[in-house]
Write an enzyme that holds these catalytic residues in place. Structure first.
Site, PDB file in Angstrom:
ATOM      1  N   GLU A   1      80.869 -99.161 128.168  1.00 10.63           N
ATOM      2  CA  GLU A   1      80.911 -98.303 129.354  1.00 10.63           C
ATOM      3  C   GLU A   1      81.631 -99.059 130.458  1.00 10.63           C
ATOM      4  OE1 GLU A   1      77.954 -95.383 131.920  1.00 10.63           O
ATOM      5  OE2 GLU A   1      77.246 -96.380 130.110  1.00 10.63           O
TER       6      GLU A   1
ATOM      7  N   GLU B   1      68.609-101.544 134.041  1.00 13.54           N
ATOM      8  CA  GLU B   1      69.028-100.171 134.292  1.00 13.54           C
ATOM      9  C   GLU B   1      67.828 -99.248 134.434  1.00 13.54           C
ATOM     10  OE1 GLU B   1      72.081 -96.895 132.303  1.00 13.54           O
ATOM     11  OE2 GLU B   1      71.270 -98.507 131.058  1.00 13.54           O
TER      12      GLU B   1
END
Length: 890
Positions: free
Chosen positions: A476, A740
């Site tokens: 990502e 996260e």
């Protein structure tokens, strides 16, 4: 005296290769006494340092100008390309006497299209077709370009500059030596709009006679794997890398020689058989081409390059601090495993690569290095990397000592597994990120909170690589706008990110579509859709933040049309002023836990906030009609929010912590309902045993809103909370960066879904702004810009007995700290020259406030002392102070 220091040009120290035609020159101030300020200044500029003392040889003299400006925009003669300018600032103190001076320099790059004569060069695909390497790394067939061009000099030059860039990433070489220390240049930008070039001083690397200029060029962001798209970046940019450079050599007699990329360059693959940012690097040292970057007089074995493009394209000089190796980290533990594997623990989740020293390897021995952030039952946990291989391979020559250090890949890792190495590894981790100056510090009496601050800082280091990424390890690594806008205040506390964020902001603006919609990520890769609420609002919030924090008017002016267009876009598609249409892939309060905030509550709150910021920005820039219109729009949205989502008892639709936080932080409630809303928020936290439910957006507001509305007890309760979900819970599970997800790993559930589970993701670390701003106490008043009027509000609480912070501002160093002992509070502050401060001391007895052992009101620099809701409020001139008073509750 008042001394200037920290001289910068365009927010950088001594930039080499600048293409701003009217650069901003700035400085900071320090003094050894109180109430110091700058009454006047003078800027002088010359071609040589000695000329600064010769009035007739000055290129520009501003003359003595009254005022306390600490930034001046160039208004001298037009700047010339490739020219170094030396500048000096003289500062007079408040008495108008005894000027103090400091000096610096900047050098322009290539300011005009005609300055470029180079062409883009690439590998001839007929010589080596472009194919992907097999996934098992057996013999990759996409080797890094190894370019060279020999040339002769008939004398030693007095000055030489290399201007270089790549569609890809590159490392320049000259006469067998690496040029500079930049990593992954030229970085990642919206390549369709801007490709950055770098400038290098190579004077000392050239020699009389034969020379060779070379470069290694890899796919990088241009044509490598990027984002979570299973295709290479060719789908977005190009299908192969290329290189552009010109070496400009100046001699004492005024003559010049230019060596540029053209059809005379040659190329031959070498040891680096494959290199990819996500997948890793494969080096077969047996394929090394001896002296490929040294002058040999022969190009035997090399093939001619092809010209990719004769038009340089949208080149810009690199405007911020480049990516570099910043530090080395040694292992804290080495764990042998079966089958010739060894797991190395560096004790810190970080971003970069390893340098491995190899001794006694057999010829052709293949050494594999895999990277992971965490372990699972003693082995690397790799599932969360998704498609990113994060694997480096080295095939040894097998003679003596060899060193393996990848060049064109980076990984997010704390652990590496090294396979097929005979001896215990001699390895070091090399930390890589943009070289933004980390000049802020926060510390306190609680070791767990100090670890939280460390985790926040390391998350910023690891994700400020080229762009502010979401995560550095999986497939990502994108510049998500919401993550950046909620973390920007914290990032600006830890480091000077003015140039970094201003440069990335251009990617944000260039991603905006014709209807005014920003995108979720910048640069735009794979997610070419309208941005979600709070994501697109970054295009409004970040320019305003750069103005408030750094006084960056240029970024605000550049962004203003886009800011207006974004708000107009929302209004056009939501005429009832409830933002329910054109919300993109509305994420809500992303990754909330045990709660769901209604999407339109959140989106309408952000609509109001963006309209308010546009109104304030318009006023700053002198667009008074626009300001009035948007003040009216903000009022109307605020009324719509209250009518639609706020109950008569102060409840917010959905009843979530984030809903209340948005309404309170963005001032969306009628005054008579604020207290009730605070009570509802507090009740929700208390019924959960002082636990949060906030996601990416709400968490930044949690502690600030509670503290602002008289519930610092709950703010500290959340800060110190050790049960899941909390910041300290992750630390107890071994976190050395911000995760996260609150539930990235839990004792009751193990790992969260590997589909989305990064262990280095700064968003939930946005509480760092509150640690500096309220726990230690460094802030500025609502109307202040660049910390000219400080608001120092130390907030003792929780289990802390002391806290302190230091922050470099555009005006100078600010410090604030406190400690409590034996019923007395001691507060230390430093206010830079030219700034003033409002200091709130939490005391039960305002009359007890002393400075230097005497009543504070009698001390120099203390202008007023008066009782207040906080205890005692003082107005201070610049200087250093140590106050003491009876503590609250004593």
């Amino acid at each position: 005296m008042t001394h200037p220091y920290g001289l910068r040009t365009e927010h950088r120290v001594e930039p080499l290769g600048l293409d701003a035609t009217r650069p901003r020159l700035s400085w900071k101030l320090r003094a050894d006494r109180r109430d110091a300020t700058q009454s006047a200044y003078r800027l002088t500029v010359a071609a040589q340092p000695a000329d600064l003392d010769e009035p007739r040889r000055l290129l520009w003299d501003s003359g003595r100008r009254g005022g306390d400006d600490l930034e001046v925009t160039w208004d001298g003669p037009p700047l010339r390309s490739a020219t170094r300018y030396f500048w000096r600032v003289a500062v007079w103190d408040e008495r108008g006497e005894d000027a103090s001076v400091a000096q610096s320099w900047f050098e322009t790059g290539l300011l005009h299209r005609d300055d470029w004569v180079a062409a883009w060069i690439a590998r001839d695909p007929t010589v080596l077709p472009l194919v992907d390497p097999p996934t098992d790394h057996d013999e990759p067939a996409r080797p890094v370009l190894q370019l060279r061009r020999e040339f002769d000099l008939d004398r030693i030059p007095v000055r030489a500059r290399l201007y270089a860039t790549a569609r890809g990433v590159y490392e320049p070489r000259l006469n067998g030596q690496r040029v500079g220390d930049l990593e992954l240049a030229p970085g990642w930008t919206e390549y369709h709009h801007r490709i950055q070039y770098q400038t290098y001083d190579v004077t000392d690397l050239l020699r009389d006679g034969r020379n060779v200029l070379g470069a290694l060029v890899a796919d990088g962001w241009w044509s490598g794997y990027l984002g979570f798209d299973p295709r290479r970046a060719a789908q977005h940019y190009g299908d192969h890398p290329s290189f552009l450079a010109q070496l400009v050599v100046d001699f004492a007699d005024g003559s010049r020689q230019v060596i540029a990329t053209d059809a005379n360059w040659v190329e031959r693959p070498g040891a680096i058989r494959a290199a990819d940012l996500l997948m890793g690097e494969y080096v077969d040292a047996r394929r090394t081409v001896p002296d490929w970057d040294a002058p040999t007089g022969s190009n035997s074995g090399f093939a001619k390059v092809v010209i990719d493009d004769t038009e340089p394209g949208p080149l810009v000089a690199e405007p911020d601090q480049p990516i570099r190796v910043i530090r080395d980290v040694r292992p804290v533990a080495v764990h042998p495993r079966k089958s010739g594997r060894t797991i190395v623990d560096f004790g810190q989740n970080l971003v970069g690569r390893i340098r491995l020293t190899i001794r006694g390897a057999a010829p052709g021995q293949r050494i594999t290095v895999r990277h992971a952030e965490v372990l699972d039952d003693g082995e690397l946990y790799l599932d969360n990397l998704r498609r990113a291989d994060a694997t480096d391979v080295y095939v040894a020559v097998g003679t003596g000592t060899e060193t393996f250090e990848p060049r064109f890949t980076i990984h997010g890792f704390r652990y590496v597994e090294i396979a097929h190495l005979a001896a215990e590894p001699d390895v070091v981790a090399r930390v890589i990120h943009n070289d933004t100056p980390f000049d802020g510090t926060f510390e306190c009496s609680d070791a767990a909170v100090n670890q939280l601050q460390s985790n926040i800082t390391w998350g910023q280091r690891g994700n400020f690589v080229a762009v502010p990424t979401d995560c550095p390890q999986r497939d990502e690594r994108l510049g998500w706008l919401a993550d950046a806008q909620i973390f920007a205040p914290t990032a600006s506390r830890n480091a000077d990110v003015s140039a970094f964020l201003a440069r990335w902001l251009r990617d944000v603006l260039e991603g905006q579509d014709s209807d005014g919609a920003f995108r979720d990520v910048a640069p735009v890769i794979g997610l070419d859709r309208e941005a979600a609420p709070a994501w697109g609002d970054a295009g409004v919030i970040i320019p305003w933040h750069l103005w408030r924090t750094y006084g960056d008017r240029v970024a605000l002016e550049r962004s203003f049309p886009s800011m207006v267009a974004w708000v107009d876009h929302i209004r056009r598609h939501n005429p009832d002023l409830r933002w329910r249409h054109h919300t993109g892939n509305s994420y809500g309060d992303w990754l909330q836990v045990d709660a769901t905030t209604p999407r339109d509550v959140l989106s309408t709150a952000y609509f109001a906030r963006s309209a308010q910021i546009v109104a304030e920005a318009a006023e700053v820039l002198g667009h008074h009609d626009v300001a009035a219109a948007h003040r009216g729009l903000h009022g109307a949205i605020r009324a719509a929010f209250a009518d639609s989502y706020v109950g008569d008892d102060g409840t917010i639709e959905g009843g979530t912590q984030t809903g209340y936080l948005l309404a309170l932080a963005f001032d969306l409630l009628p005054a008579n309902l604020v207290r009730a809303a605070v009570d509802h928020l507090a009740a929700d936290i208390e019924k959960r045993d002082t636990r949060l439910t906030t996601g990416f957006l709400g968490v930044a507001l949690l502690c600030p809103v509670l503290a602002e509305h008289g519930r610092a007890d709950l703010a500290y309760g959340l800060l110190h909370q050790e049960k899941f979900p909390s910041w300290i819970y992750s630390i107890q599970q071994g976190a050395t960066t911000i995760w996260e997800r609150w539930d990235g790993w839990t004792r009751h559930g193990g790992f969260q879904s590997p589909a989305m589970n990064s262990f280095n993701h700064y968003s939930l670390g946005s509480v760092g702004d509150w640690l500096y701003g309220r726990v230690a106490g460094i802030d500025q008043t609502p109307t202040s810009v660049g910390y000219q009027e400080l608001l120092l509000r130390p907030l003792p609480g929780g289990r802390l007995t002391w806290a302190r912070a230091q922050q470099e501002t555009v005006r100078g160093t600010v410090t604030c700290g406190w400690s409590i002992k034996d019923g007395r509070i001691t507060v230390t502050v430093a206010v830079p020259p030219g700034s003033t401060a409002i200091l709130e001391i939490p005391t039960s007895d305002p009359a007890s406030v002393k400075e230097g052992g005497r009543p504070a009101a009698d001390q120099p620099g203390v202008r007023t002392v008066q009782p207040s809701a906080a205890g005692a409020t003082l107005r201070l001139a610049s200087g250093r102070y140590t106050f003491s008073a009876t503590s609250q509750g004593a």
